[in-house]
Write a protein that holds these residues in place. Structure first.
Motif, mmCIF file in Angstrom:
data_model
loop_
_atom_site.group_PDB
_atom_site.id
_atom_site.type_symbol
_atom_site.label_atom_id
_atom_site.label_comp_id
_atom_site.label_asym_id
_atom_site.label_seq_id
_atom_site.Cartn_x
_atom_site.Cartn_y
_atom_site.Cartn_z
ATOM 1 N N VAL A 14 0.839 -1.202 0.000
ATOM 2 C CA VAL A 14 0.000 0.000 0.000
ATOM 3 C C VAL A 14 0.869 1.246 0.000
ATOM 4 N N TRP A 15 1.868 1.293 0.881
ATOM 5 C CA TRP A 15 2.721 2.480 0.976
ATOM 6 C C TRP A 15 3.621 2.637 -0.246
ATOM 7 N N LEU A 16 4.041 1.523 -0.831
ATOM 8 C CA LEU A 16 4.813 1.612 -2.073
ATOM 9 C C LEU A 16 3.938 2.140 -3.212
ATOM 10 N N SER A 17 2.691 1.763 -3.234
ATOM 11 C CA SER A 17 1.761 2.269 -4.256
ATOM 12 C C SER A 17 1.540 3.769 -4.091
ATOM 13 N N VAL A 18 1.414 4.222 -2.856
ATOM 14 C CA VAL A 18 1.272 5.659 -2.591
ATOM 15 C C VAL A 18 2.531 6.387 -3.064
ATOM 16 N N ALA A 19 3.690 5.822 -2.760
ATOM 17 C CA ALA A 19 4.954 6.439 -3.177
ATOM 18 C C ALA A 19 5.047 6.537 -4.700
ATOM 19 N N LEU A 20 4.677 5.474 -5.386
ATOM 20 C CA LEU A 20 4.748 5.491 -6.844
ATOM 21 C C LEU A 20 3.781 6.521 -7.429
ATOM 22 N N ALA A 21 2.568 6.563 -6.907
ATOM 23 C CA ALA A 21 1.580 7.533 -7.402
ATOM 24 C C ALA A 21 2.055 8.965 -7.160
ATOM 25 N N ALA A 22 2.573 9.233 -5.968
ATOM 26 C CA ALA A 22 3.050 10.584 -5.646
ATOM 27 C C ALA A 22 4.238 10.965 -6.519
ATOM 28 N N TYR A 23 5.152 10.022 -6.731
ATOM 29 C CA TYR A 23 6.309 10.328 -7.567
ATOM 30 C C TYR A 23 5.895 10.565 -9.015
ATOM 31 N N LEU A 24 4.922 9.792 -9.487
ATOM 32 C CA LEU A 24 4.412 10.009 -10.850
ATOM 33 C C LEU A 24 3.797 11.398 -10.993
ATOM 34 N N VAL A 25 3.140 11.892 -9.951
ATOM 35 C CA VAL A 25 2.602 13.257 -9.971
ATOM 36 C C VAL A 25 3.743 14.247 -10.204
ATOM 37 N N SER A 26 4.853 14.050 -9.514
ATOM 38 C CA SER A 26 5.991 14.965 -9.683
ATOM 39 C C SER A 26 6.573 14.893 -11.092
ATOM 40 N N VAL A 27 6.589 13.699 -11.679
ATOM 41 C CA VAL A 27 7.104 13.548 -13.046
ATOM 42 C C VAL A 27 6.187 14.260 -14.042
ATOM 43 N N VAL A 28 4.879 14.093 -13.863
ATOM 44 C CA VAL A 28 3.913 14.757 -14.754
ATOM 45 C C VAL A 28 4.059 16.274 -14.659
ATOM 46 N N ILE A 29 4.205 16.796 -13.443
ATOM 47 C CA ILE A 29 4.382 18.245 -13.257
ATOM 48 C C ILE A 29 5.687 18.705 -13.909
ATOM 49 N N THR A 30 6.747 17.946 -13.706
ATOM 50 C CA THR A 30 8.039 18.305 -14.303
ATOM 51 C C THR A 30 7.945 18.381 -15.815
ATOM 52 N N MET A 31 7.375 17.345 -16.417
ATOM 53 C CA MET A 31 7.316 17.286 -17.883
ATOM 54 C C MET A 31 6.231 18.186 -18.469
ATOM 55 N N GLY A 32 5.177 18.450 -17.705
ATOM 56 C CA GLY A 32 4.077 19.250 -18.224
ATOM 57 C C GLY A 32 4.160 20.733 -17.950
ATOM 58 N N VAL A 33 4.894 21.103 -16.890
ATOM 59 C CA VAL A 33 4.938 22.524 -16.510
ATOM 60 C C VAL A 33 6.375 23.041 -16.424
ATOM 61 N N ASN A 34 7.143 22.532 -15.468
ATOM 62 C CA ASN A 34 8.458 23.111 -15.190
ATOM 63 C C ASN A 34 9.438 22.989 -16.343
ATOM 64 N N GLU A 35 9.523 21.810 -16.943
ATOM 65 C CA GLU A 35 10.484 21.629 -18.031
ATOM 66 C C GLU A 35 10.133 22.469 -19.270
ATOM 67 N N PRO A 36 8.865 22.560 -19.687
ATOM 68 C CA PRO A 36 8.569 23.461 -20.815
ATOM 69 C C PRO A 36 8.913 24.925 -20.514
#
Length: 190
Positions: A111-133
């Motif tokens: 359960v906690w690993l799933s939460v970690a993966l979901a939260a980290y994926l949020v950061s990747v989406v933000i990086t690629m969708g907002v900060n990096e552009p």
């Protein structure tokens, strides 16, 4: 005569070691979880540092200094250690830790690993969708010479938007780090 044998117990049943008491340790599972926790913590630290020190510090300088410093910091962070180990490595290690724990019987860890993966994926989406552009837009500015050019370049970054979304990705990676740290605690208890 043993009193237990008269109650339907076989003598071998009462003296055999309890092999179900503790699951077998898996060094690969433990090592992967530990590396995922460390690399995610490093990434969370970078994003938190940008939110709490770098961007507020740059916010107080003139446009020329802001653009020059931001471009220099952006170039410095585009290195194999950060991109390969921290940014991409964390995501892969979290996913691998989750996969390795799938058959472990450690539901709480999953359960906690799933939460970690979901939260980290949020950061990747933000990086690629907002900060990096936004970073890419500022990287494309190379011929600024006047104060107006530097002001236009700084406006192109959209400092407030960049900082707000960086704070969200810092919180997401901190959530991932905390979840991984707790997963490690639970994993070690079992």
């Amino acid at each position: 005569m043993d009193d237990r044998t008269g109650m339907g117990f076989d003598k071998n049943m009462t003296t055999a070691p309890n092999t179900l008491a503790r699951p077998t340790r898996n060094p690969l599972r433990t090592g992967t979880l530990l590396l995922a926790t460390v690399t995610t913590g490093l990434t969370a630290g970078v994003y938190t540092d940008w939110s709490n020190t770098i961007m507020p510090g740059l916010g107080d300088v003139d446009d020329r200094t802001f653009v020059t410093a931001f471009q220099s910091l952006d170039a410095a962070i585009m290195n194999p250690l950060f991109l390969g180990v921290e940014f991409t490595g964390s995501l892969l290690l979290i996913a691998l830790a989750l996969a390795l724990h799938m058959r472990s019987g450690q539901r709480a860890t999953l359960v906690w690993l799933s939460v970690a993966l979901a939260a980290y994926l949020v950061s990747v989406v933000i990086t690629m969708g907002v900060n990096e552009p936004l970073n890419q837009q500022l990287r494309s500015v190379t011929d600024s010479t006047s104060d107006a050019d530097f002001a236009a370049a700084r406006a192109m970054l959209d400092e407030a938007r960049w900082t707000a979304w960086n704070t969200v990705r810092a919180l997401a990676t901190l959530t991932a780090f905390g979840s991984l740290a707790w997963s490690l605690v639970i994993h070690q208890r079992r």
